[in-house]
Design a protein around this motif. Structure first.
Motif, mmCIF file in Angstrom:
data_model
loop_
_atom_site.group_PDB
_atom_site.id
_atom_site.type_symbol
_atom_site.label_atom_id
_atom_site.label_comp_id
_atom_site.label_asym_id
_atom_site.label_seq_id
_atom_site.Cartn_x
_atom_site.Cartn_y
_atom_site.Cartn_z
ATOM 1 N N VAL A 320 -32.641 -12.513 83.974
ATOM 2 C CA VAL A 320 -32.320 -11.380 84.861
ATOM 3 C C VAL A 320 -30.999 -11.537 85.597
ATOM 4 O O VAL A 320 -30.524 -10.585 86.224
ATOM 5 C CB VAL A 320 -33.452 -11.160 85.897
ATOM 6 N N CYS A 321 -30.364 -12.702 85.503
ATOM 7 C CA CYS A 321 -29.253 -12.995 86.412
ATOM 8 C C CYS A 321 -28.055 -12.067 86.265
ATOM 9 O O CYS A 321 -27.354 -11.806 87.241
ATOM 10 C CB CYS A 321 -28.830 -14.462 86.295
ATOM 11 N N VAL A 322 -27.787 -11.560 85.064
ATOM 12 C CA VAL A 322 -26.594 -10.723 84.892
ATOM 13 C C VAL A 322 -26.930 -9.254 84.695
ATOM 14 O O VAL A 322 -26.043 -8.437 84.469
ATOM 15 C CB VAL A 322 -25.742 -11.209 83.700
ATOM 16 N N MET A 323 -28.198 -8.910 84.792
ATOM 17 C CA MET A 323 -28.594 -7.532 84.462
ATOM 18 C C MET A 323 -27.921 -6.493 85.358
ATOM 19 O O MET A 323 -27.301 -5.544 84.875
ATOM 20 C CB MET A 323 -30.114 -7.394 84.559
ATOM 21 N N TRP A 324 -28.056 -6.634 86.682
ATOM 22 C CA TRP A 324 -27.563 -5.606 87.600
ATOM 23 C C TRP A 324 -26.046 -5.398 87.491
ATOM 24 O O TRP A 324 -25.584 -4.273 87.245
ATOM 25 C CB TRP A 324 -27.987 -5.961 89.025
ATOM 26 N N PRO A 325 -25.203 -6.439 87.661
ATOM 27 C CA PRO A 325 -23.758 -6.194 87.591
ATOM 28 C C PRO A 325 -23.281 -5.765 86.209
ATOM 29 O O PRO A 325 -22.338 -4.968 86.091
ATOM 30 C CB PRO A 325 -23.141 -7.536 88.005
ATOM 31 N N THR A 326 -23.911 -6.260 85.145
ATOM 32 C CA THR A 326 -23.496 -5.873 83.804
ATOM 33 C C THR A 326 -23.869 -4.428 83.509
ATOM 34 O O THR A 326 -23.141 -3.714 82.818
ATOM 35 C CB THR A 326 -24.118 -6.815 82.748
ATOM 36 N N MET A 327 -24.993 -3.971 84.031
ATOM 37 C CA MET A 327 -25.343 -2.550 83.913
ATOM 38 C C MET A 327 -24.311 -1.681 84.631
ATOM 39 O O MET A 327 -23.860 -0.658 84.098
ATOM 40 C CB MET A 327 -26.738 -2.318 84.499
ATOM 41 N N LEU A 328 -23.920 -2.077 85.841
ATOM 42 C CA LEU A 328 -22.924 -1.306 86.589
ATOM 43 C C LEU A 328 -21.584 -1.275 85.851
ATOM 44 O O LEU A 328 -20.934 -0.229 85.765
ATOM 45 C CB LEU A 328 -22.737 -1.913 87.984
ATOM 46 N N ALA A 329 -21.170 -2.425 85.335
ATOM 47 C CA ALA A 329 -19.907 -2.500 84.606
ATOM 48 C C ALA A 329 -19.957 -1.656 83.339
ATOM 49 O O ALA A 329 -18.965 -0.997 82.972
ATOM 50 C CB ALA A 329 -19.587 -3.952 84.272
ATOM 51 N N SER A 330 -21.097 -1.657 82.662
ATOM 52 C CA SER A 330 -21.241 -0.865 81.437
ATOM 53 C C SER A 330 -21.046 0.620 81.734
ATOM 54 O O SER A 330 -20.369 1.336 80.988
ATOM 55 C CB SER A 330 -22.629 -1.096 80.823
ATOM 56 N N VAL A 331 -21.628 1.085 82.826
ATOM 57 C CA VAL A 331 -21.505 2.496 83.204
ATOM 58 C C VAL A 331 -20.072 2.812 83.641
ATOM 59 O O VAL A 331 -19.513 3.854 83.278
ATOM 60 C CB VAL A 331 -22.516 2.836 84.320
ATOM 61 N N ALA A 332 -19.463 1.916 84.423
ATOM 62 C CA ALA A 332 -18.087 2.144 84.893
ATOM 63 C C ALA A 332 -17.120 2.248 83.720
ATOM 64 O O ALA A 332 -16.192 3.069 83.740
ATOM 65 C CB ALA A 332 -17.671 1.023 85.829
ATOM 66 N N GLU A 333 -17.331 1.435 82.700
ATOM 67 C CA GLU A 333 -16.426 1.429 81.548
ATOM 68 C C GLU A 333 -16.667 2.611 80.623
ATOM 69 O O GLU A 333 -15.730 3.145 80.021
ATOM 70 C CB GLU A 333 -16.601 0.118 80.772
ATOM 71 N N ARG A 334 -17.921 3.046 80.476
ATOM 72 C CA ARG A 334 -18.246 4.119 79.534
ATOM 73 C C ARG A 334 -18.106 5.509 80.136
ATOM 74 O O ARG A 334 -17.926 6.483 79.408
ATOM 75 C CB ARG A 334 -19.675 3.923 79.001
ATOM 76 N N TYR A 335 -18.227 5.621 81.452
ATOM 77 C CA TYR A 335 -18.170 6.931 82.108
ATOM 78 C C TYR A 335 -17.194 6.880 83.284
ATOM 79 O O TYR A 335 -17.575 7.093 84.441
ATOM 80 C CB TYR A 335 -19.573 7.346 82.585
ATOM 81 N N PRO A 336 -15.910 6.602 83.008
ATOM 82 C CA PRO A 336 -14.949 6.388 84.102
ATOM 83 C C PRO A 336 -14.742 7.616 84.981
ATOM 84 O O PRO A 336 -14.484 7.485 86.178
ATOM 85 C CB PRO A 336 -13.656 6.006 83.356
ATOM 86 N N ARG A 337 -14.882 8.805 84.411
ATOM 87 C CA ARG A 337 -14.680 10.013 85.226
ATOM 88 C C ARG A 337 -15.860 10.267 86.159
ATOM 89 O O ARG A 337 -15.759 11.061 87.090
ATOM 90 C CB ARG A 337 -14.453 11.233 84.313
ATOM 91 N N GLY A 338 -16.965 9.563 85.929
ATOM 92 C CA GLY A 338 -18.109 9.683 86.828
ATOM 93 C C GLY A 338 -17.901 8.959 88.134
ATOM 94 O O GLY A 338 -18.599 9.224 89.125
#
Length: 433
Positions: A320-338
């Motif tokens: 579980v250690c990288v789940m939260w920040p990696t999820m946030l980074a995934s969204v930031a990179e895939r949906y930058p206009r959001g």
């Protein structure tokens, strides 16, 4: 921005605010047993587990709602105001909790405790709504790594808060331990009030408020990440809040120490997770994390000693250690206009997961202990070792059922991983042709 804003100062202010949120979370978990024994057991002995879990979950409800609203209105509210407000909530929330038993009686005590937890969650929501888009804005070329480093200090706060709860338990009442959160909270208010912030993100990017809001709705794939965040947070945060209440007697050591150990692993590993994600991709890293989380939660359900508990916690923690920040980074990179809205939406999904899952854990635990005892009257008559045996069996069942959640994530992240790998190969083939 470079002439008026100090990147390092802003980054470490974000670290302090997140550290405060995490320390508050850990201390709430550490004092849960004392709170339950002193104030909740006398009020509702048959439903004490559910009530305590619901109070702990209240922080996740307000976290979710605050993150949802503040992320959409971040540019209007301002990052400075949000972080000052966060610090003030981390002062007011613990004040309500520690004074509840002195200013109310009966279920009124529980109501004040619940409201104190709610205020603490608002502070957490304001923190996350601000520091995640701020970090992405400051470091657009290194978002995954920087968010993982930032969120390494969430387990850092858990470690300090958990150890504080453990080592001060003999010197201070649980109310005194809870009040210690106000120290970093006051520092957050002071530093935020005297720090210059960058201009609003939408002002820099040129994306309008309407475009930011519509970004997630015009791309349905976003809701895969929204749903996945619900399950990843339930696999990480809910067990972390429940572990001291459910496992301390079963494994022969305080569950809060297991939580501290797991977060030490997180603190170290999150500093390297961004580099690992660059090698196997974010979905690949999340797939591996889900596999380890499922195995670890099942192992926790079977642990009977300090050694097996530590081994199980290691597997779960690495998962579980990288789940939260990696999820946030995934969204930031895939949906930058959001922008902050997209990051806030998935963060609120994670918080909602804990709000819903924690009371279910408590209710499941209460129902199982009564069933294993042979009924409410039989449970009420139990004492000593017999009562502990029934509660331990109920705790085991609750962790077994929780292990189902990361198994679902294996299918979700496996699908995304294979799909994106296929697209990459097709693009490379097209370039070669």
């Amino acid at each position: 921005m470079a002439g008026t804003v100090h990147k390092g100062r802003l980054f470490w202010l974000g670290v302090l605010a997140l550290f405060t949120a995490a320390a508050s979370l850990a201390i709430r978990g550490a004092i849960a047993s004392g709170l339950k024994g002193e104030w909740i057991d006398p009020i509702a002995p048959l439903h004490a587990g559910e009530l305590v879990a619901a109070a702990l979950g209240a922080a996740f409800l307000s976290f979710s709602i605050t993150l949802f609203v503040a992320s959409a209105l971040l540019d209007q509210l301002g990052m400075k105001r949000c972080l000052i407000g966060a610090g003030l909530c981390f002062i007011a929330g613990p004040l309500l909790i520690v004074t509840a038993g002195h200013v109310a009686s009966g279920m009124g005590i529980y109501t004040l405790v619940w409201l104190g937890m709610l205020l603490s969650g608002i502070g957490w929501g304001l923190t996350e709504a601000t520091i995640n888009p701020l970090t992405a804005q400051l470091y657009p070329e290194d978002t995954t790594h920087r968010l993982n480093v930032l969120h390494a200090w969430f387990p850092g706060g858990i470690i300090v808060g958990g150890l504080t709860g453990f080592f001060f338990s003999d010197a201070l009442p649980w109310q005194g331990i809870m009040a210690l959160v106000m120290i970093p909270a006051a520092a957050t208010v002071l530093i935020a009030a005297t720090t210059a912030f960058p201009p609003p993100l939408r002002e820099q990017s040129g994306v309008s408020f309407g475009e930011m809001l519509s970004e997630v709705f015009r791309r349905p794939s976003f809701f895969i990440w929204f749903g996945a965040m619900f399950l990843t947070a339930a696999s990480e945060l809910a067990p972390g809040q429940w572990i001291d209440v459910a496992l301390s007697n079963r494994v022969g050591m305080r569950g809060i120490l297991l939580l501290v150990y797991v977060n030490a692993l997180m603190f170290i590993f999150r500093h390297f997770a961004g580099r690992l994600a660059n090698r196997i991709s974010n979905p690949g890293l999340l797939w591996v994390s889900s596999l380890l989380a499922a195995i670890g939660l099942f192992m926790l359900s079977q642990a009977q000693s300090p050694v097996t508990a530590i081994l199980a916690s290691t597997v779960w923690g690495l998962g579980v250690c990288v789940m939260w920040p990696t999820m946030l980074a995934s969204v930031a990179e895939r949906y930058p206009r959001g922008g902050s809205w997209a990051m806030g939406l998935v963060g609120s999904a994670g918080a909602l997961a804990s709000f819903f899952v924690l009371p279910q854990l408590g209710a499941m635990y209460d129902a199982a202990k009564v069933e294993f005892a042979g009924g409410p009257e039989a449970f009420a008559a139990l004492t000593g070792a017999a009562k502990l045996a029934v509660e331990d069996a109920a705790a085991s069942l609750s962790f077994q059922r929780l292990a189902i959640l990361p198994l679902i994530l294996l299918a979700v992240f496996g699908f995304v991983w294979l799909r994106e790998r296929g697209k990459s190969r097709a693009a490379l083939a097209g370039e070669a042709a």
